[in-house]
Design a protein around this motif. Sequence first.
Motif, PDB file in Angstrom:
ATOM      1  N   SER A   1       9.781  10.657  -1.199  1.00 32.41           N
ATOM      2  CA  SER A   1       9.214  11.737  -0.382  1.00 32.41           C
ATOM      3  C   SER A   1       9.378  13.102  -1.032  1.00 32.41           C
ATOM      4  N   THR A   2      10.229  13.191  -2.043  1.00 31.15           N
ATOM      5  CA  THR A   2      10.431  14.442  -2.777  1.00 31.15           C
ATOM      6  C   THR A   2      10.538  14.134  -4.261  1.00 31.15           C
ATOM      7  N   GLY A   3      10.373  15.168  -5.070  1.00 34.06           N
ATOM      8  CA  GLY A   3      10.532  15.012  -6.506  1.00 34.06           C
ATOM      9  C   GLY A   3       9.301  14.459  -7.185  1.00 34.06           C
ATOM     10  N   GLY A   4       9.209  14.709  -8.478  1.00 30.08           N
ATOM     11  CA  GLY A   4       8.074  14.249  -9.240  1.00 30.08           C
ATOM     12  C   GLY A   4       8.239  12.824  -9.719  1.00 30.08           C
ATOM     13  N   TYR A   5       7.120  12.123  -9.825  1.00 32.64           N
ATOM     14  CA  TYR A   5       7.147  10.776 -10.385  1.00 32.64           C
ATOM     15  C   TYR A   5       5.736  10.365 -10.793  1.00 32.64           C
ATOM     16  N   VAL A   6       5.653   9.264 -11.511  1.00 31.86           N
ATOM     17  CA  VAL A   6       4.369   8.704 -11.924  1.00 31.86           C
ATOM     18  C   VAL A   6       3.996   7.584 -10.966  1.00 31.86           C
ATOM     19  N   LEU A   7       2.816   7.669 -10.385  1.00 33.45           N
ATOM     20  CA  LEU A   7       2.302   6.607  -9.532  1.00 33.45           C
ATOM     21  C   LEU A   7       1.385   5.743 -10.393  1.00 33.45           C
ATOM     22  N   ALA A   8       1.826   4.532 -10.708  1.00 27.93           N
ATOM     23  CA  ALA A   8       1.067   3.627 -11.577  1.00 27.93           C
ATOM     24  C   ALA A   8       0.323   2.617 -10.719  1.00 27.93           C
ATOM     25  N   CYS A   9      -0.996   2.687 -10.742  1.00 31.01           N
ATOM     26  CA  CYS A   9      -1.813   1.882  -9.837  1.00 31.01           C
ATOM     27  C   CYS A   9      -2.685   0.883 -10.587  1.00 31.01           C
ATOM     28  N   THR A  10      -2.871  -0.296 -10.002  1.00 34.97           N
ATOM     29  CA  THR A  10      -3.823  -1.255 -10.529  1.00 34.97           C
ATOM     30  C   THR A  10      -5.238  -0.733 -10.287  1.00 34.97           C
ATOM     31  N   HIS A  11      -6.227  -1.331 -10.984  1.00 33.81           N
ATOM     32  CA  HIS A  11      -7.550  -0.697 -10.990  1.00 33.81           C
ATOM     33  C   HIS A  11      -8.668  -1.738 -10.900  1.00 33.81           C
ATOM     34  N   LEU A  12      -8.955  -2.200  -9.686  1.00 35.70           N
ATOM     35  CA  LEU A  12     -10.045  -3.149  -9.474  1.00 35.70           C
ATOM     36  C   LEU A  12     -11.386  -2.462  -9.251  1.00 35.70           C
ATOM     37  N   SER A  13     -11.353  -1.169  -8.894  1.00 34.31           N
ATOM     38  CA  SER A  13     -12.590  -0.407  -8.709  1.00 34.31           C
ATOM     39  C   SER A  13     -12.264   1.071  -8.876  1.00 34.31           C
TER      40      SER A  13
END
Length: 220
Positions: A32-44
């Motif tokens: 909920s706080t702080g920076g991070y990388v959101l790594a998402c799968t990519h079907l579309s």
Amino acid sequence: MNIVYAVAQALGRFVKFNCLRVVVLHGERAPSTGGYVLACTHLSHLEPCILSFMMHRPIDWMARIEFYRYHLCVSLLDALDAFPVDRQGISVSAVRTAIRRVREGRIVGIFPEGGVVHGAESAVRGGGIKRGACVVAYRSAAPVVPVVVVGTDKLNRVGPWLPFRRGRVWMIFGEPIHPRLAEPRRRVARELMARDLQAAFQSLFGELCSSCGIDEREVA
């Protein structure tokens, strides 16, 4: 959150309320706080839109440079705090921008597969991923949060967008994967993190299908 992002997010939530049923597992794992990388799968190409209106915090998406060919797209993407990446080479400027924004406490959204991927090449089925997300995480000393999104590949028709929540989307968040800063060899540290991320995508996909009754064979 800027005004353009807020308006776009509100519009997306209105569409979601009327047209989509979205199931989220382990959403509390996203910090909920702080920076991070959101790594998402990519079907579309719809994952950025859906994640942006589902999450409370804004996401700065790393977007393929092809989307920046037209002035209108450039203006919109800039207003939404996205930034371009050249997938054909080593985009030093994109990596530097991502590192800076994560250090500033922002969420940077990245697709480790490098583009829309289906079948055996998908990360959820053991397909390969690019190391950019791990480079950003290592250089910014921030975690990567994996998220698997399923169902977006079925939203390329008119039917799912009609009222009464006909469209179905499922997503599951993984535990944050922290960079191995104690490992003095940077390349080794990034490779180990990438291995952990690949394993997380596969594990999360299996859990999502099992928990929600999704037939893996019906996923693109």
